[in-house]
Design an enzyme around this catalytic site. Structure first.
Site, mmCIF file in Angstrom:
data_model
loop_
_atom_site.group_PDB
_atom_site.id
_atom_site.type_symbol
_atom_site.label_atom_id
_atom_site.label_comp_id
_atom_site.label_asym_id
_atom_site.label_seq_id
_atom_site.Cartn_x
_atom_site.Cartn_y
_atom_site.Cartn_z
ATOM 1 N N GLU A 148 7.354 -21.473 7.806
ATOM 2 C CA GLU A 148 7.148 -20.865 9.030
ATOM 3 C C GLU A 148 8.320 -21.288 9.883
ATOM 4 O OE1 GLU A 148 4.223 -21.662 12.480
ATOM 5 O OE2 GLU A 148 3.383 -20.912 10.787
ATOM 6 N N GLU B 45 0.763 -1.255 0.126
ATOM 7 C CA GLU B 45 0.151 0.020 0.010
ATOM 8 C C GLU B 45 0.953 1.258 0.127
ATOM 9 O OE1 GLU B 45 -2.555 -0.766 3.445
ATOM 10 O OE2 GLU B 45 -4.128 -1.692 2.143
#
Length: 311
Positions: A122, A91
């Protein structure tokens, strides 16, 4: 103790994983009552973030000068945490006209993990180190490891590797006394407590992570001169909505009539900050660009510099 038993014992100690017996019958409630319960839980998150504002501010004040020198802001996480980091990074270019390489989101397992979990990603510190090594970190870069539990190996590995390269490190987690906060120079632990659904840390923990990253990226960009007051003067007008927003921001900053705004935006290639300077300082587009370059992109400083030369 088996590996499974050890992991279960670790999860039993985490506030974000705690069971809420008082919510055991939530599935029997009406939809409206479930919504009210969930909304009440969400309402506690801003207060948890507020409790960590001093630490967040200190981290921002360390990040901003590094970015002024050309450093990058890099978010690194797995699962929900990684997706929130990628969202925040993605963004920044349309909002603040940053280069896509200036704010970067890394998610364990790569871009495909945005849509589908990549098994085992992960759990690898080495994967985080490899992802960061590919970016050729410098001492002016900042790496924010993000993990609700504060124990995710990918996030911890990212911070540990970044420290070996001299980069600034921030550890964002939602449990007290986390390994991630301990590994980073700036530990930010936003303690959101047990979730409505046991272990579903995309809920309050995810909301807290989003709020903290909003604070860090937005305030850092304010410090970099990407705003003029509370106006987004460095936005990139990549579609019709943003082009309309550009005109409106120039109007709010200058009070100029539409025709003058259109002329200024055309002369500056649609650059909002430059157009405002053209109108308020009464200069041409090349002069506006030069003033902003000299002022490191800070519109207020450019206006002050122009004023100083005319008094």
């Amino acid at each position: 103790m088996t590996a499974y038993a050890e992991l279960r014992a670790q999860l039993d100690t985490l506030a974000t994983e705690a069971h809420r017996p008082e919510l055991a019958d939530i599935d029997r409630l009406s939809t409206l009552d479930i919504a009210r319960t969930m909304n009440a839980e969400d309402a506690t998150v801003p207060a948890a973030v507020a409790a960590r504002l001093p630490q967040i501010a200190v981290a921002i004040d360390a990040i901003a000068p590094r970015m002024t020198r050309g450093g990058r802001l890099i978010h690194a996480g797995a699962g929900t945490a990684g997706r929130i980091g990628v969202l925040d990074a993605s963004e920044c270019p349309p909002t603040f006209n940053t280069d896509p390489a200036q704010v970067i989101g890394l998610i364990a397992g790569g871009p495909s993990a945005m849509l589908k979990a990549v098994e085992g990603a992960e759990d690898s510190k080495e994967l985080a180190a490899a992802d960061l090594a590919a970016l050729a970190l410098t001492a002016d870069d900042t790496v924010i490891g993000i993990s609700a539990s504060g124990r995710t190996p990918y996030a911890i590995g990212a911070v540990e590797y970044a420290r070996t390269r001299g980069a600034l490190t921030v550890g964002l987690s939602c449990n007290p006394g986390s390994a991630l906060a301990a590994a980073a120079e700036h530990g930010i632990e936003v303690v959101t407590g047990p979730e409505l659904l046991t272990g579903s840390t995309r809920l309050k923990a995810g909301t807290a992570q989003k709020l903290v990253l909003n604070l860090i990226s937005t305030i850092t960009m304010i410090r970099l001169g990407k705003t003029y007051g509370n106006l987004m003067v460095d936005l990139r007008a990549s579609n019709e909505k943003l082009r309309a927003r550009s005109r409106r921001i120039v109007a709010l900053a200058t009070g100029a009539p539409d025709a003058e705004i259109e002329t200024a935006l055309t002369a500056t290639g649609g650059e909002v900050k430059n157009a405002i300077l053209v109108i308020l300082a009464g200069v041409d587009a090349p002069t506006a660009a030069e003033l902003l370059s000299t002022s490191q992109g800070h519109l207020r400083a450019a206006l002050a510099a122009k004023s100083a030369t005319t008094t």
